[in-house]
Design a protein around this motif. Structure first.
Motif, PDB file in Angstrom:
ATOM      1  N   TYR A   1      -7.294  -3.916   2.906  1.00 21.41           N
ATOM      2  CA  TYR A   1      -6.384  -3.237   1.762  1.00 21.41           C
ATOM      3  C   TYR A   1      -7.305  -2.310   1.252  1.00 21.41           C
ATOM      4  O   TYR A   1      -7.037  -1.017   1.184  1.00 21.41           O
ATOM      5  CB  TYR A   1      -6.001  -4.493   0.808  1.00 21.41           C
ATOM      6  CG  TYR A   1      -5.365  -3.841  -0.354  1.00 21.41           C
ATOM      7  CD1 TYR A   1      -4.155  -3.458  -0.481  1.00 21.41           C
ATOM      8  CD2 TYR A   1      -6.231  -3.771  -1.694  1.00 21.41           C
ATOM      9  CE1 TYR A   1      -3.586  -2.775  -1.596  1.00 21.41           C
ATOM     10  CE2 TYR A   1      -5.640  -3.339  -2.870  1.00 21.41           C
ATOM     11  CZ  TYR A   1      -4.389  -2.807  -2.762  1.00 21.41           C
ATOM     12  OH  TYR A   1      -3.741  -2.255  -4.022  1.00 21.41           O
ATOM     13  N   GLU A   2      -8.578  -2.781   1.004  1.00 20.12           N
ATOM     14  CA  GLU A   2      -9.594  -1.468   0.465  1.00 20.12           C
ATOM     15  C   GLU A   2      -9.698  -0.642   1.318  1.00 20.12           C
ATOM     16  O   GLU A   2      -9.957   0.627   0.883  1.00 20.12           O
ATOM     17  CB  GLU A   2     -10.762  -2.486  -0.266  1.00 20.12           C
ATOM     18  CG  GLU A   2     -10.538  -3.273  -1.337  1.00 20.12           C
ATOM     19  CD  GLU A   2     -10.129  -2.601  -2.669  1.00 20.12           C
ATOM     20  OE1 GLU A   2     -10.325  -1.407  -2.791  1.00 20.12           O
ATOM     21  OE2 GLU A   2      -9.496  -3.203  -3.366  1.00 20.12           O
TER      22      GLU A   2
ATOM     23  N   LEU B   1      -7.089   1.760   1.605  1.00 16.31           N
ATOM     24  CA  LEU B   1      -6.888   2.762   0.287  1.00 16.31           C
ATOM     25  C   LEU B   1      -7.962   3.869   0.472  1.00 16.31           C
ATOM     26  O   LEU B   1      -7.666   4.870  -0.172  1.00 16.31           O
ATOM     27  CB  LEU B   1      -7.170   1.843  -0.933  1.00 16.31           C
ATOM     28  CG  LEU B   1      -6.006   0.815  -1.242  1.00 16.31           C
ATOM     29  CD1 LEU B   1      -6.221   0.040  -2.582  1.00 16.31           C
ATOM     30  CD2 LEU B   1      -4.639   1.556  -1.650  1.00 16.31           C
TER      31      LEU B   1
ATOM     32  N   ILE C   1       0.744  -1.086  -0.054  1.00 11.88           N
ATOM     33  CA  ILE C   1      -0.023  -0.171   0.237  1.00 11.88           C
ATOM     34  C   ILE C   1       0.797   1.225   0.094  1.00 11.88           C
ATOM     35  O   ILE C   1       1.817   1.434   0.693  1.00 11.88           O
ATOM     36  CB  ILE C   1      -1.119   0.115   1.280  1.00 11.88           C
ATOM     37  CG1 ILE C   1      -1.821  -1.077   1.334  1.00 11.88           C
ATOM     38  CG2 ILE C   1      -1.701   1.436   1.236  1.00 11.88           C
ATOM     39  CD1 ILE C   1      -2.653  -1.101   2.426  1.00 11.88           C
TER      40      ILE C   1
END
Length: 289
Positions: A152-153, A156, A122
């Protein structure tokens, strides 16, 4: 979905040792110079080492850091992948370093060797306490049962809402990094000018103003924070400094006067970032609107 995973951050981020110990945060090491010695940082450096580092800067030591290569990333990630863990890795902004691109190359190289697990690099588009806020969120997400893909999403999605505002004392460090001209550094030093910078949405440094003297500059940092702070994303902020605890305390008190329930985490700035900013630097990191 991959639920068995470790969370890693490189040592350019600042986070409390309590967070490291509570959530078993892993670090990707980085190298920096301490006088004539090249030292490897494996996590939060001891306060006595950081004091020695910044005192050395005040006495004229030239400080530098080294980049992480794709091969080094493969060496760091492989033991976890071999044991069946995927890796969620938060790295220093791609606008300030090549770490993210190197981690992506390592990810591709490791796919064939470890097909059942994966590496999720990331780009924090941030540094110091901004990375601390992001990694804390990722660690809590994992504790609450989030899969690595979901985590992860989520990270972000919140990266664009991280803000880092900072001041520096010695303009020569910014001059060496090509951020300001030699003339600006010389005149600014004579006039006690303190530049105010931020990390932009694309992860680069931007000079957004200047004040004369520390008091006015700390006030300006507080105003930037107050205008942009988003309480919906939590009540934790980071204030990091390099041999500037009096300025850190002043800024902390201003914050607590307006937001008495704020959790203010004060840390000495990691030497990886401090090598390029010098002693007397102060930064406030928070989630923004």
């Amino acid at each position: 979905m991959m639920n068995k995973y470790v969370i890693m951050m490189d040592v350019s981020g600042d986070v409390t040792q309590e967070t490291v110990d509570t959530y078993d945060l892993k670090f990707v090491p980085m190298q920096y110079s301490l006088g004539e010695e090249m030292r490897t940082s494996y996590g939060r450096e001891p306060e006595e080492i950081m004091k020695k580092f910044y005192e050395g800067q005040k006495n004229g030591d030239l400080t530098r850091t080294s980049q992480i290569t794709p091969y080094m990333y493969e060496e760091y990630f492989s033991p976890y992948l071999k044991d069946g863990y995927s890796v969620l890795y938060l790295c220093l902004s791609s606008g300030l370093s090549s770490t993210f691109s190197a981690a992506l190359l390592a990810k591709e190289s490791l796919k064939e060797k470890f097909p059942d697990v994966d590496v999720f690099p990331i780009d924090s588009l941030s540094a110091t306490g901004g990375m601390g806020l992001l990694i804390e969120r990722a660690l809590v997400n994992r504790k609450n049962g989030m899969s690595i893909e979901e985590n992860y999403e989520d990270i972000l999605n919140v990266i664009p809402k991280v803000r880092c505002w900072f001041m520096v004392q010695d303009l020569q460090y910014l001059k060496r990094g090509g951020r300001i001209s030699s003339t600006t550094a010389f005149v600014g030093g004579l006039l006690n000018i303190k530049p105010i910078l931020r990390i932009t949405p694309d992860g680069k440094l931007l000079n957004i103003g200047k004040k004369r003297g520390n008091k006015a500059t700390v006030n300006a940092l507080f105003e930037y924070f107050k205008e942009n702070y988003n309480p919906d994303l939590g009540n934790t902020i980071y204030i990091c400094d390099t041999l500037a605890k009096d300025l850190s305390e002043d800024l902390k008190n201003k914050v607590l006067e307006i937001y008495p329930n704020m959790i203010v985490k004060q840390e000495t700035l990691c030497p990886i970032i401090g090598a390029h900013t010098g002693p007397g630097m102060l930064v406030i990191s928070h989630f923004a609107k």
